[in-house]
Design an enzyme around this catalytic site. Structure first.
Site, PDB file in Angstrom:
ATOM      1  CG  LEU A  70      -2.029  -0.967   1.385  1.00 19.42           C
ATOM      2  CD1 LEU A  70      -2.737  -0.763   2.722  1.00 19.42           C
ATOM      3  CD2 LEU A  70      -3.019  -0.843   0.248  1.00 19.42           C
ATOM      4  CG  ASP A  71       0.488   4.348  -2.907  1.00 22.65           C
ATOM      5  OD1 ASP A  71       1.291   3.504  -3.356  1.00 22.65           O
ATOM      6  OD2 ASP A  71      -0.332   4.975  -3.605  1.00 22.65           O
ATOM      7  NE  ARG A  72       6.065   7.641   5.166  1.00 23.51           N
ATOM      8  CZ  ARG A  72       7.252   8.157   5.456  1.00 23.51           C
ATOM      9  NH1 ARG A  72       8.169   8.272   4.508  1.00 23.51           N
ATOM     10  NH2 ARG A  72       7.538   8.556   6.674  1.00 23.51           N
ATOM     11  NE  ARG A  95      -1.578   8.868  -4.644  1.00 21.21           N
ATOM     12  CZ  ARG A  95      -0.422   8.991  -4.016  1.00 21.21           C
ATOM     13  NH1 ARG A  95       0.210   7.908  -3.563  1.00 21.21           N
ATOM     14  NH2 ARG A  95       0.119  10.193  -3.844  1.00 21.21           N
ATOM     15  CB  THR A 125      -3.002   4.162   0.843  1.00 21.92           C
ATOM     16  OG1 THR A 125      -2.830   4.944  -0.338  1.00 21.92           O
ATOM     17  CG2 THR A 125      -4.352   3.448   0.766  1.00 21.92           C
TER      18      THR A 125
END
Length: 327
Positions: free
Chosen positions: A150-152, A256, A154
């Protein structure tokens, strides 16, 4: 003879060690196995002892790319203490508590509710991410590996495998375009009122490095990878919309970039969003101080039993609080 229940720190650095391969390391390359077992030892040193014949598998010379099998006996030579120096001057303490919510756990996998602002793994200026924190809290754990990322920025559901067969099966499931493919749903709060209740976004995505060396993603139908997101309207507000994003592919920054591509950037997104809108959101009551993207639901067959597993992570309090005054 040592077994793989012992950490690299417990291996004797001034003596030969022997490790027997179990199911959690079967199929792994020798070099990758040694990098994991000899934490902090430079890769250059690991390749040097392999090439020099100091590492043996079943008493035979081996190559870094050789795949290990169950029952293999790996000989690890004495490691110079200097080689065990880590790159970071701050070593994290062992046995630290893992304070993030665990949504599900059995002998094959763990699902946690990752908070926003926390990287899933160390690197790029981050010493310790979720996976490193989990390993430190469970030094007795033989195998803990990220299933996905997961993106930081998110928050939400993050899967971690506790057994190698579970990891491999989940990776297969993620790649396969079958009925078993996981159903991944995210909540995203985006700019403007989205007109369509349900919208398919199919725009190929290409990763690139920006002039400032930042890794980014853009829509590129010529060289990009096929990407598919379904956006479902949950609720429309005055000049914003709460969406449920359904991932059909799993590309980097997919939601995104797809939202930005159709003109509905995600609130708080500092890479692909609207800077002025983001700044205004930090001054609302209550303020929004993070990206509004949350991995809320994940459905997939259990990698060992095959039983249907449905995981849900509620919206974090700061996101619930932000929506409440507008509902």
């Amino acid at each position: 003879m040592n077994d793989l229940g012992k950490s690299a720190e417990s291996l004797q650095t001034n003596a030969v060690n022997y490790l027997t391969i179990g199911e959690n390391h079967a199929g792994q390359r020798l070099d990758n196995f040694l990098v994991r077992e000899l934490k902090g030892v430079p890769k250059s040193h690991i390749y040097r002892i392999i090439r020099g014949g100091e590492v043996r598998v079943n008493s035979k010379r081996c190559d870094a790319k050789d795949k290990l099998e169950i029952g293999d006996k790996v000989r690890i030579p004495p490691i110079r203490v200097a080689a065990l120096q880590t790159d970071s001057p701050r070593a994290a303490p062992q046995g630290r508590r893992f304070n993030h919510p665990i949504l599900f756990e059995d002998d094959a996998l763990i699902a946690i509710n990752k908070p926003a602002g926390l990287a899933v793994h160390g690197g790029s200026g981050v010493s310790y991410g979720v996976i490193e924190q989990l390993r430190l809290s469970r030094p007795e754990g033989d195998f803990l590996e990220l299933v996905h990322r997961l993106d930081r920025e998110t928050s939400g559901i993050l899967l971690i495998a506790k057994r190698r067969p579970a990891l491999l099966r989940l990776h297969e499931t993620l790649r396969e375009d079958t009925e078993e493919k996981p159903d991944k749903r995210y909540f995203a709060y985006v700019q403007h009122r989205v007109p369509h209740d349900r919208q398919h976004v199919k725009a190929a995505l290409l990763k690139f490095v920006a002039p400032n060396n930042e890794r980014r993603v853009r829509v590129d139908e010529g060289d990009g990878q096929a990407s598919h997101t379904i956006l479902n309207v949950v609720k429309r507000f005055k000049d914003a919309t709460l969406l449920e994003a359904e991932l059909k592919t799993g590309r980097t920054h997919q939601i995104r970039v797809h939202c930005a591509h159709i003109g509905h950037v995600i609130a708080g997104d500092d890479k692909y969003g609207d800077f002025a809108w983001n700044k205004a959101l930090t001054k609302t009551a209550p303020p929004l101080k993070r990206m509004f993207l949350h991995a809320a639901k994940l459905s997939f067959p259990h990698p060992i039993s095959g039983d249907a597993l449905v995981l849900e992570a509620p919206l974090p309090p700061e996101l619930q609080l932000y929506l409440t005054p507008q509902v």
